[in-house]
Design a protein around this motif. Sequence first.
Motif, mmCIF file in Angstrom:
data_model
loop_
_atom_site.group_PDB
_atom_site.id
_atom_site.type_symbol
_atom_site.label_atom_id
_atom_site.label_comp_id
_atom_site.label_asym_id
_atom_site.label_seq_id
_atom_site.Cartn_x
_atom_site.Cartn_y
_atom_site.Cartn_z
ATOM 1 N N GLN A 46 0.832 -1.212 0.000
ATOM 2 C CA GLN A 46 0.000 0.000 0.000
ATOM 3 C C GLN A 46 0.864 1.259 0.000
ATOM 4 O O GLN A 46 0.519 2.250 -0.631
ATOM 5 N N TYR A 47 2.009 1.178 0.685
ATOM 6 C CA TYR A 47 2.919 2.318 0.666
ATOM 7 C C TYR A 47 3.573 2.483 -0.704
ATOM 8 O O TYR A 47 3.760 3.592 -1.186
ATOM 9 N N LEU A 94 1.118 4.206 -2.780
ATOM 10 C CA LEU A 94 1.000 5.613 -2.399
ATOM 11 C C LEU A 94 2.145 6.431 -3.002
ATOM 12 O O LEU A 94 1.929 7.511 -3.560
ATOM 13 N N LEU A 148 -7.456 4.059 -1.563
ATOM 14 C CA LEU A 148 -6.057 4.123 -1.120
ATOM 15 C C LEU A 148 -5.879 5.222 -0.072
ATOM 16 O O LEU A 148 -5.268 4.999 0.985
ATOM 17 N N PHE A 149 -6.474 6.395 -0.350
ATOM 18 C CA PHE A 149 -6.314 7.524 0.572
ATOM 19 C C PHE A 149 -7.090 7.306 1.875
ATOM 20 O O PHE A 149 -6.901 8.016 2.839
ATOM 21 N N ASN A 150 -8.008 6.337 1.863
ATOM 22 C CA ASN A 150 -8.819 6.082 3.059
ATOM 23 C C ASN A 150 -8.145 5.062 3.978
ATOM 24 O O ASN A 150 -8.605 4.824 5.083
ATOM 25 N N LEU A 206 -2.615 5.122 6.246
ATOM 26 C CA LEU A 206 -1.226 5.203 5.807
ATOM 27 C C LEU A 206 -0.645 6.554 6.183
ATOM 28 O O LEU A 206 -1.342 7.572 6.103
ATOM 29 N N ARG A 232 -0.722 9.945 3.644
ATOM 30 C CA ARG A 232 -1.802 9.862 2.646
ATOM 31 C C ARG A 232 -2.421 11.239 2.389
ATOM 32 O O ARG A 232 -2.841 11.531 1.279
ATOM 33 N N ARG A 272 -2.800 12.851 -1.251
ATOM 34 C CA ARG A 272 -4.121 13.275 -1.717
ATOM 35 C C ARG A 272 -4.062 14.709 -2.249
ATOM 36 O O ARG A 272 -4.596 15.021 -3.305
#
Lengths: 270, 316
Positions: free
Chosen positions: A7-8, A11, B117-119, B122, B125, B129
């Motif tokens: 997930q990183y 991102l 992903l932004f939710n 992390l 994030r 965003r």
Amino acid sequence: MKARPIQYVLLVAVAAVFLGPLYWLLSTAFKDPAQIYQWPPAWWPHFTWENFSLAWKAAPFDRFFLNSTIITVAGTALKVVNAVLTAYAFAYLRFPFKKILFFLVLGAMMVPGHVTLLPNYLTVASLGWINTYAGLIIPGIGSAFATFLMRQHFLTLPTEVTDAAAVDGAGHLRTLWRVVLPMSRPMLITVVVITAVEEWNNFVWPLIVTNTASMRTLPVGLLILKDEEGLAAWGTIMAGTLLVLAPMLLIFLIAQRYIVGGITQGALKG
Amino acid sequence: MTVVDLPARAHPDEQTVAASNDQLKRRRRREYGLFALLVAPNLLVIAVFAYWPIVYNAFLSLTDWNMIAARPKFVGLANYGRTLTDPAFHKTLWITVVFTGLIVAGSLVIGLALAFLFNLPLKGRGAVRTIAFAPHILSGAAVATIWAFIFDPGYGLMRALIEPFGAEPPDWMNNSDWALPGLVIVYLWKNVGFAALIYLAGLQGLPKDLDEAAAIDGASTWTRFRAIKLPLLAPITFFLLITTVIGTFQAFDVIAVMTGGGPGDATTTLSWSIYNEGFQAFNAGRAATLSIIMFVILLVVTTVQARVMERRVHYR
């Protein structure tokens, strides 16, 4: 849910996709011309201001910058004043046929801007406004969406406060200025910032309503520069592009939460 | 509200009633006057520059006019007949539909994925965003210029990314197969952050209990996404669908800077052809006809939206 490395990675990849082109712009604008046309490309520039002076020689960028600033400041001020006054009237004053009038204001949102280009060009031409600030600014100062946002916000304010102002003998304009607006600062900032961004970025209207270099705005100047210089001058063109982007990026970094707040509010509550 | 409606005071004499009646009338007149004063400038500009153009377009669409001749020549519905049977117009419509379809689909799918992903919990994030959203507020002309350089087959970033894999980059903007997909990539890069932001706000507003109950019942992540989250996000999807269609139909700056409708007519959308007919061919009648066609299409889209939204509000 626990965050996983993948997930990183995602991102970071997303950040790279959206930052990459902006970094490419920034670095190219500061590369010396030889560096721009070397292959494989240099990822880090030897800093030089040369591209900016070349851009200035190719087109009157200071004039473009001035025009864009004048249009953005005046256009935003007039549009926001229009929106605030209209919103106040619709929220606090009585008038016969108020509903129909409000419907007429909001109905303007249903008229696509691109559809109005030709008639508005003819109207502005018949007013003698081609190549003038009036022609650039006035057609855009009518406000439907900003009026709607402001009015919705005014309606959420407690009526006790405005009633109290009235009891104290304050007139409507005084109430608006001293009581209602101070309570509406976040929404006001939102409307100002969103409007300013739109004005600064406006492209097609300045393109058709001006035809002299001295009345061009930055985005239109950029198009002219690109068409004239062609592929020969990416450094010059990127320097000009940076000039168009930088002020809005700066405003975005400062007023980010207002822009984001206004947009989500418009989408989810509108 | 009239004087009669006011709560009766104890034995008011005739004169006081007359006086207060007068005062009330005067106050109301002043209120009406103030209202008119506050609203008039806005309504005037809206009338002249938003409503009048529709009427003016409707008139011009019935004429043949090069914008130089003293007055337009009335030709009836000839412009409509000619436009609607013109193969070039059909191609323009088709390009507009493909262009819009790709951008709408891309915005919704990528926007939703980014929102998920932004939710996630992390670090960083919020910053990412913001980074993804930033292009949305940047000048389209400037964004287009950056991408024109990225797509440059000689010295562009795209070549630098593709070449290591042994592939040859296309001459994106001068190749009629690649120009339209190229524009779609630029529009998605510019606007997908907007869809992500709206979806994210929607995700964060979802009621948690339903999802948690399903999770306890052993529903998989995919099932919960498909059966719970997606339906609850439907109104947001619908909002994004409509606004993206309206925005994409009017897309102009990126096209003007990157392709100018070309090569050939490969990226000539309805919005480009309105500009082209009006301001390059000086064919006011045909530009007006295309404008009215665009207006009708977008009016239908907007009306559908208004209808559906209204129903949704009543539901609650």
